[in-house]
Design a protein around this motif. Structure first.
Motif, mmCIF file in Angstrom:
data_model
loop_
_atom_site.group_PDB
_atom_site.id
_atom_site.type_symbol
_atom_site.label_atom_id
_atom_site.label_comp_id
_atom_site.label_asym_id
_atom_site.label_seq_id
_atom_site.Cartn_x
_atom_site.Cartn_y
_atom_site.Cartn_z
ATOM 1 N N SER A 30 -54.862 -14.278 29.265
ATOM 2 C CA SER A 30 -54.070 -15.250 30.002
ATOM 3 C C SER A 30 -52.888 -15.791 29.217
ATOM 4 O O SER A 30 -52.021 -16.447 29.797
ATOM 5 C CB SER A 30 -54.951 -16.416 30.466
ATOM 6 O OG SER A 30 -55.506 -17.106 29.363
ATOM 7 N N SER A 31 -52.805 -15.538 27.937
ATOM 8 C CA SER A 31 -51.726 -16.056 27.105
ATOM 9 C C SER A 31 -50.567 -15.068 26.928
ATOM 10 O O SER A 31 -49.596 -15.400 26.243
ATOM 11 C CB SER A 31 -52.255 -16.464 25.728
ATOM 12 O OG SER A 31 -52.725 -15.346 25.008
ATOM 13 N N TYR A 32 -50.642 -13.906 27.537
ATOM 14 C CA TYR A 32 -49.616 -12.873 27.377
ATOM 15 C C TYR A 32 -48.837 -12.632 28.657
ATOM 16 O O TYR A 32 -49.416 -12.552 29.745
ATOM 17 C CB TYR A 32 -50.239 -11.548 26.949
ATOM 18 C CG TYR A 32 -50.714 -11.519 25.523
ATOM 19 C CD1 TYR A 32 -49.857 -11.109 24.503
ATOM 20 C CD2 TYR A 32 -52.008 -11.888 25.198
ATOM 21 C CE1 TYR A 32 -50.285 -11.080 23.187
ATOM 22 C CE2 TYR A 32 -52.445 -11.866 23.885
ATOM 23 C CZ TYR A 32 -51.580 -11.458 22.887
ATOM 24 O OH TYR A 32 -52.009 -11.422 21.577
ATOM 25 N N TRP A 53 -46.578 -15.559 30.994
ATOM 26 C CA TRP A 53 -47.959 -15.901 30.665
ATOM 27 C C TRP A 53 -48.529 -16.985 31.564
ATOM 28 O O TRP A 53 -49.741 -17.022 31.804
ATOM 29 C CB TRP A 53 -48.080 -16.300 29.191
ATOM 30 C CG TRP A 53 -47.587 -17.681 28.860
ATOM 31 C CD1 TRP A 53 -46.295 -18.078 28.673
ATOM 32 C CD2 TRP A 53 -48.399 -18.835 28.667
ATOM 33 N NE1 TRP A 53 -46.243 -19.408 28.367
ATOM 34 C CE2 TRP A 53 -47.531 -19.903 28.359
ATOM 35 C CE3 TRP A 53 -49.768 -19.079 28.719
ATOM 36 C CZ2 TRP A 53 -47.978 -21.199 28.106
ATOM 37 C CZ3 TRP A 53 -50.231 -20.366 28.467
ATOM 38 C CH2 TRP A 53 -49.340 -21.405 28.166
ATOM 39 N N ASN A 74 -55.976 -14.323 36.503
ATOM 40 C CA ASN A 74 -56.544 -14.500 35.173
ATOM 41 C C ASN A 74 -58.070 -14.555 35.182
ATOM 42 O O ASN A 74 -58.704 -14.147 34.212
ATOM 43 C CB ASN A 74 -55.969 -15.758 34.521
ATOM 44 C CG ASN A 74 -54.520 -15.592 34.126
ATOM 45 O OD1 ASN A 74 -53.992 -14.485 34.081
ATOM 46 N ND2 ASN A 74 -53.858 -16.706 33.838
ATOM 47 N N GLN A 102 -47.707 -13.869 22.264
ATOM 48 C CA GLN A 102 -48.280 -14.764 23.246
ATOM 49 C C GLN A 102 -47.280 -15.800 23.737
ATOM 50 O O GLN A 102 -46.254 -16.046 23.106
ATOM 51 C CB GLN A 102 -49.492 -15.492 22.649
ATOM 52 C CG GLN A 102 -50.660 -14.597 22.306
ATOM 53 C CD GLN A 102 -51.770 -15.365 21.636
ATOM 54 O OE1 GLN A 102 -51.640 -15.816 20.499
ATOM 55 N NE2 GLN A 102 -52.879 -15.539 22.347
#
Length: 128
Positions: A30-32, A53, A74, A102
């Motif tokens: 979920s951070s990319y 992101w 996500n 990220q």
């Protein structure tokens, strides 16, 4: 590092639709920023679309604007590419990619050099 697996490719007639899926492994998915590239026979791999992101930013190649939609879910660790009104020139191997770093927006994944992870690709063939 994010591991990616594409699915959903196939053969479709011009004007039809397909939805590609890219399943990711790793708790940091979920951070990319995520994106899609494609490569037709004899041509270089080209950018198709990307999503940031947070999911609030998207970008599209001019050739697919208004026809393709990228989204991410996500909770399922999955990014999708909805392809509508497909054309024969959309025929290519489609690759899912994750950004190298990220917490970036969609525009951070605009070239192959921006990708840190790649899927194996899925074939999309559009016939007349």
């Amino acid at each position: 590092q994010v591991q990616l697996v594409e699915s959903g490719g196939g053969l479709v007639q011009a004007g039809g639709s397909l939805r590609l899926s890219c399943a990711a492994s790793g708790r940091t998915f979920s951070s990319y920023a995520m994106g899609w590239f494609r490569q037709a026979p004899g041509k270089e791999r080209e950018f198709v679309t990307a999503i940031g992101w947070t999911g609030s930013s998207t970008s599209y190649a001019d050739s697919v604007k208004g026809r393709f939609t990228i989204s991410r879910h996500n909770a399922k660790n999955t990014v999708y590419l909805q392809m509508n009104n497909l054309k024969p020139e959309d025929t290519a191997v489609y690759y899912c990619a994750a950004a190298r770093f990220q917490f970036r927006s969609a525009v951070s994944l605009a070239t192959q050099a921006d990708a840190g992870s790649w899927g194996q690709g899925t074939q999309v063939t559009v016939s007349w």
